[in-house]
Scaffold this motif. Structure first.
Motif, PDB file in Angstrom:
ATOM      1  N   VAL A   9     -14.088  12.252 -13.593  1.00  0.00           N
ATOM      2  CA  VAL A   9     -13.692  12.867 -12.331  1.00  0.00           C
ATOM      3  C   VAL A   9     -12.335  12.299 -11.931  1.00  0.00           C
ATOM      4  CG1 VAL A   9     -14.317  13.230  -9.903  1.00  0.00           C
ATOM      5  CG2 VAL A   9     -16.122  12.999 -11.627  1.00  0.00           C
ATOM      6  N   SER A  10     -11.404  13.171 -11.578  1.00  0.00           N
ATOM      7  CA  SER A  10     -10.086  12.712 -11.130  1.00  0.00           C
ATOM      8  C   SER A  10      -9.567  13.631 -10.037  1.00  0.00           C
ATOM      9  CB  SER A  10      -9.103  12.669 -12.299  1.00  0.00           C
ATOM     10  OG  SER A  10      -8.957  13.953 -12.854  1.00  0.00           O
ATOM     11  N   LEU A  11      -8.612  13.118  -9.273  1.00  0.00           N
ATOM     12  CA  LEU A  11      -8.003  13.936  -8.233  1.00  0.00           C
ATOM     13  C   LEU A  11      -7.200  15.065  -8.872  1.00  0.00           C
ATOM     14  CD1 LEU A  11      -6.727  11.129  -5.846  1.00  0.00           C
ATOM     15  CD2 LEU A  11      -8.545  12.779  -5.365  1.00  0.00           C
ATOM     16  N   LYS A  12      -7.193  16.210  -8.232  1.00  0.00           N
ATOM     17  CA  LYS A  12      -6.361  17.310  -8.702  1.00  0.00           C
ATOM     18  C   LYS A  12      -4.904  16.879  -8.654  1.00  0.00           C
ATOM     19  CE  LYS A  12      -9.501  21.008  -7.340  1.00  0.00           C
ATOM     20  NZ  LYS A  12      -9.714  22.191  -6.504  1.00  0.00           N
ATOM     21  N   SER A  13      -4.085  17.453  -9.509  1.00  0.00           N
ATOM     22  CA  SER A  13      -2.677  17.049  -9.596  1.00  0.00           C
ATOM     23  C   SER A  13      -1.919  17.323  -8.301  1.00  0.00           C
ATOM     24  CB  SER A  13      -1.993  17.752 -10.767  1.00  0.00           C
ATOM     25  OG  SER A  13      -2.036  19.152 -10.579  1.00  0.00           O
ATOM     26  N   THR A  14      -2.409  18.225  -7.476  1.00  0.00           N
ATOM     27  CA  THR A  14      -1.742  18.542  -6.213  1.00  0.00           C
ATOM     28  C   THR A  14      -2.113  17.576  -5.086  1.00  0.00           C
ATOM     29  OG1 THR A  14      -3.500  20.098  -5.675  1.00  0.00           O
ATOM     30  CG2 THR A  14      -1.543  20.992  -6.763  1.00  0.00           C
ATOM     31  N   VAL A  15      -3.050  16.669  -5.337  1.00  0.00           N
ATOM     32  CA  VAL A  15      -3.509  15.715  -4.328  1.00  0.00           C
ATOM     33  C   VAL A  15      -2.867  14.364  -4.609  1.00  0.00           C
ATOM     34  CG1 VAL A  15      -5.550  14.538  -3.381  1.00  0.00           C
ATOM     35  CG2 VAL A  15      -5.710  16.937  -4.093  1.00  0.00           C
ATOM     36  N   SER A  16      -2.289  13.757  -3.557  1.00  0.00           N
ATOM     37  CA  SER A  16      -1.674  12.437  -3.754  1.00  0.00           C
ATOM     38  C   SER A  16      -2.747  11.399  -4.067  1.00  0.00           C
ATOM     39  CB  SER A  16      -0.874  12.028  -2.517  1.00  0.00           C
ATOM     40  OG  SER A  16      -1.736  11.817  -1.418  1.00  0.00           O
ATOM     41  N   ASP A  17      -2.358  10.401  -4.833  1.00  0.00           N
ATOM     42  CA  ASP A  17      -3.283   9.376  -5.296  1.00  0.00           C
ATOM     43  C   ASP A  17      -2.758   8.002  -4.872  1.00  0.00           C
ATOM     44  OD1 ASP A  17      -5.027   7.688  -6.616  1.00  0.00           O
ATOM     45  OD2 ASP A  17      -4.751   8.599  -8.587  1.00  0.00           O
ATOM     46  N   PRO A  18      -3.085   7.539  -3.647  1.00  0.00           N
ATOM     47  CA  PRO A  18      -2.571   6.248  -3.187  1.00  0.00           C
ATOM     48  C   PRO A  18      -3.039   5.072  -4.053  1.00  0.00           C
ATOM     49  CG  PRO A  18      -4.051   7.215  -1.543  1.00  0.00           C
ATOM     50  CD  PRO A  18      -3.888   8.213  -2.642  1.00  0.00           C
ATOM     51  N   GLN A  19      -4.243   5.136  -4.570  1.00  0.00           N
ATOM     52  CA  GLN A  19      -4.734   4.064  -5.443  1.00  0.00           C
ATOM     53  C   GLN A  19      -3.923   4.046  -6.735  1.00  0.00           C
ATOM     54  OE1 GLN A  19      -8.923   4.257  -6.350  1.00  0.00           O
ATOM     55  NE2 GLN A  19      -8.983   2.158  -7.081  1.00  0.00           N
ATOM     56  N   GLY A  20      -3.626   5.205  -7.277  1.00  0.00           N
ATOM     57  CA  GLY A  20      -2.790   5.281  -8.469  1.00  0.00           C
ATOM     58  C   GLY A  20      -1.401   4.733  -8.212  1.00  0.00           C
ATOM     59  N   ALA A  21      -0.839   5.032  -7.032  1.00  0.00           N
ATOM     60  CA  ALA A  21       0.487   4.514  -6.680  1.00  0.00           C
ATOM     61  C   ALA A  21       0.470   2.998  -6.573  1.00  0.00           C
ATOM     62  CB  ALA A  21       0.956   5.141  -5.370  1.00  0.00           C
ATOM     63  N   THR A  22      -0.601   2.437  -6.032  1.00  0.00           N
ATOM     64  CA  THR A  22      -0.725   0.979  -5.926  1.00  0.00           C
ATOM     65  C   THR A  22      -0.799   0.342  -7.309  1.00  0.00           C
ATOM     66  OG1 THR A  22      -1.840   1.183  -3.795  1.00  0.00           O
ATOM     67  CG2 THR A  22      -2.149  -0.891  -4.998  1.00  0.00           C
ATOM     68  N   VAL A  23      -1.589   0.919  -8.183  1.00  0.00           N
ATOM     69  CA  VAL A  23      -1.701   0.401  -9.552  1.00  0.00           C
ATOM     70  C   VAL A  23      -0.355   0.514 -10.268  1.00  0.00           C
ATOM     71  CG1 VAL A  23      -2.781   0.772 -11.810  1.00  0.00           C
ATOM     72  CG2 VAL A  23      -4.176   0.833  -9.730  1.00  0.00           C
ATOM     73  N   SER A  24       0.327   1.630 -10.087  1.00  0.00           N
ATOM     74  CA  SER A  24       1.632   1.824 -10.710  1.00  0.00           C
ATOM     75  C   SER A  24       2.626   0.766 -10.247  1.00  0.00           C
ATOM     76  CB  SER A  24       2.161   3.224 -10.386  1.00  0.00           C
ATOM     77  OG  SER A  24       3.416   3.430 -10.982  1.00  0.00           O
ATOM     78  N   GLY A  25       2.641   0.486  -8.947  1.00  0.00           N
ATOM     79  CA  GLY A  25       3.526  -0.544  -8.408  1.00  0.00           C
ATOM     80  C   GLY A  25       3.196  -1.924  -8.949  1.00  0.00           C
ATOM     81  N   ALA A  26       1.925  -2.235  -9.043  1.00  0.00           N
ATOM     82  CA  ALA A  26       1.512  -3.546  -9.564  1.00  0.00           C
ATOM     83  C   ALA A  26       1.886  -3.688 -11.039  1.00  0.00           C
ATOM     84  CB  ALA A  26       0.007  -3.730  -9.380  1.00  0.00           C
ATOM     85  N   LEU A  27       1.700  -2.631 -11.812  1.00  0.00           N
ATOM     86  CA  LEU A  27       2.087  -2.683 -13.223  1.00  0.00           C
ATOM     87  C   LEU A  27       3.592  -2.896 -13.369  1.00  0.00           C
ATOM     88  CD1 LEU A  27      -0.147   0.178 -14.666  1.00  0.00           C
ATOM     89  CD2 LEU A  27      -0.356  -2.271 -15.149  1.00  0.00           C
ATOM     90  N   SER A  28       4.360  -2.237 -12.527  1.00  0.00           N
ATOM     91  CA  SER A  28       5.813  -2.408 -12.555  1.00  0.00           C
ATOM     92  C   SER A  28       6.197  -3.852 -12.236  1.00  0.00           C
ATOM     93  CB  SER A  28       6.467  -1.450 -11.566  1.00  0.00           C
ATOM     94  OG  SER A  28       7.869  -1.612 -11.568  1.00  0.00           O
ATOM     95  N   GLN A  29       5.546  -4.434 -11.234  1.00  0.00           N
ATOM     96  CA  GLN A  29       5.819  -5.831 -10.865  1.00  0.00           C
ATOM     97  C   GLN A  29       5.456  -6.795 -11.983  1.00  0.00           C
ATOM     98  OE1 GLN A  29       3.773  -6.535  -7.176  1.00  0.00           O
ATOM     99  NE2 GLN A  29       5.454  -5.683  -5.944  1.00  0.00           N
ATOM    100  N   LEU A  30       4.497  -6.413 -12.797  1.00  0.00           N
ATOM    101  CA  LEU A  30       4.094  -7.251 -13.930  1.00  0.00           C
ATOM    102  C   LEU A  30       4.974  -7.032 -15.155  1.00  0.00           C
ATOM    103  CD1 LEU A  30       0.215  -6.968 -13.615  1.00  0.00           C
ATOM    104  CD2 LEU A  30       1.623  -8.993 -13.157  1.00  0.00           C
ATOM    105  N   GLY A  31       5.959  -6.165 -15.037  1.00  0.00           N
ATOM    106  CA  GLY A  31       6.894  -5.949 -16.130  1.00  0.00           C
ATOM    107  C   GLY A  31       6.599  -4.749 -17.006  1.00  0.00           C
ATOM    108  N   PHE A  32       5.603  -3.957 -16.626  1.00  0.00           N
ATOM    109  CA  PHE A  32       5.284  -2.757 -17.403  1.00  0.00           C
ATOM    110  C   PHE A  32       6.092  -1.589 -16.851  1.00  0.00           C
ATOM    111  CE2 PHE A  32       1.501  -5.474 -17.731  1.00  0.00           C
ATOM    112  CZ  PHE A  32       1.404  -5.580 -19.111  1.00  0.00           C
ATOM    113  N   ASP A  33       7.389  -1.624 -17.095  1.00  0.00           N
ATOM    114  CA  ASP A  33       8.309  -0.652 -16.517  1.00  0.00           C
ATOM    115  C   ASP A  33       8.224   0.730 -17.153  1.00  0.00           C
ATOM    116  OD1 ASP A  33       9.298  -2.589 -14.761  1.00  0.00           O
ATOM    117  OD2 ASP A  33      10.694  -3.328 -16.283  1.00  0.00           O
ATOM    118  N   SER A  34       7.603   0.847 -18.289  1.00  0.00           N
ATOM    119  CA  SER A  34       7.538   2.144 -18.959  1.00  0.00           C
ATOM    120  C   SER A  34       6.498   3.070 -18.329  1.00  0.00           C
ATOM    121  CB  SER A  34       7.246   1.959 -20.447  1.00  0.00           C
ATOM    122  OG  SER A  34       5.990   1.318 -20.615  1.00  0.00           O
TER     123      SER A  34
END
Length: 83
Positions: A9-34
């Motif tokens: 189960v996942s959010l539709k692509s048209t729905v914003s995903d704040p949890q996904g954005a948080t994970v993305s930011g944390a990964l970036s801070q850990l050096g996973f820039d790709s």
């Protein structure tokens, strides 16, 4: 017959995903820039006893439509495997 259902189960692509954005930011801070986009969802497994795969598919479909997914904002898919 027994079946194992794997439900995704996942959010539709048209729905914003704040949890996904948080994970993305944390990964970036850990050096996973790709990593450019993260979507967070649910993975549900269950076992079901039905006399045929077609019946099991119908029951899992109804479970998803009625409870496991919020069909207004989420999409789902599932796989069945005979046990």
């Amino acid at each position: 017959m027994a079946f194992a259902a794997k439900i995704y189960v996942s959010l539709k692509s048209t729905v914003s995903d704040p949890q996904g954005a948080t994970v993305s930011g944390a990964l970036s801070q850990l050096g996973f820039d790709s990593v450019k986009d993260v979507r967070v969802g649910k993975y549900i497994t269950l076992h079901i006893d039905k006399s045929s795969q077609k019946e099991a598919e119908s029951v899992v479909f109804n479970m998803c439509e009625q409870l496991l997914a919020n069909i207004v904002i989420e999409e789902y898919s599932f796989e069945l495997q005979e046990l």
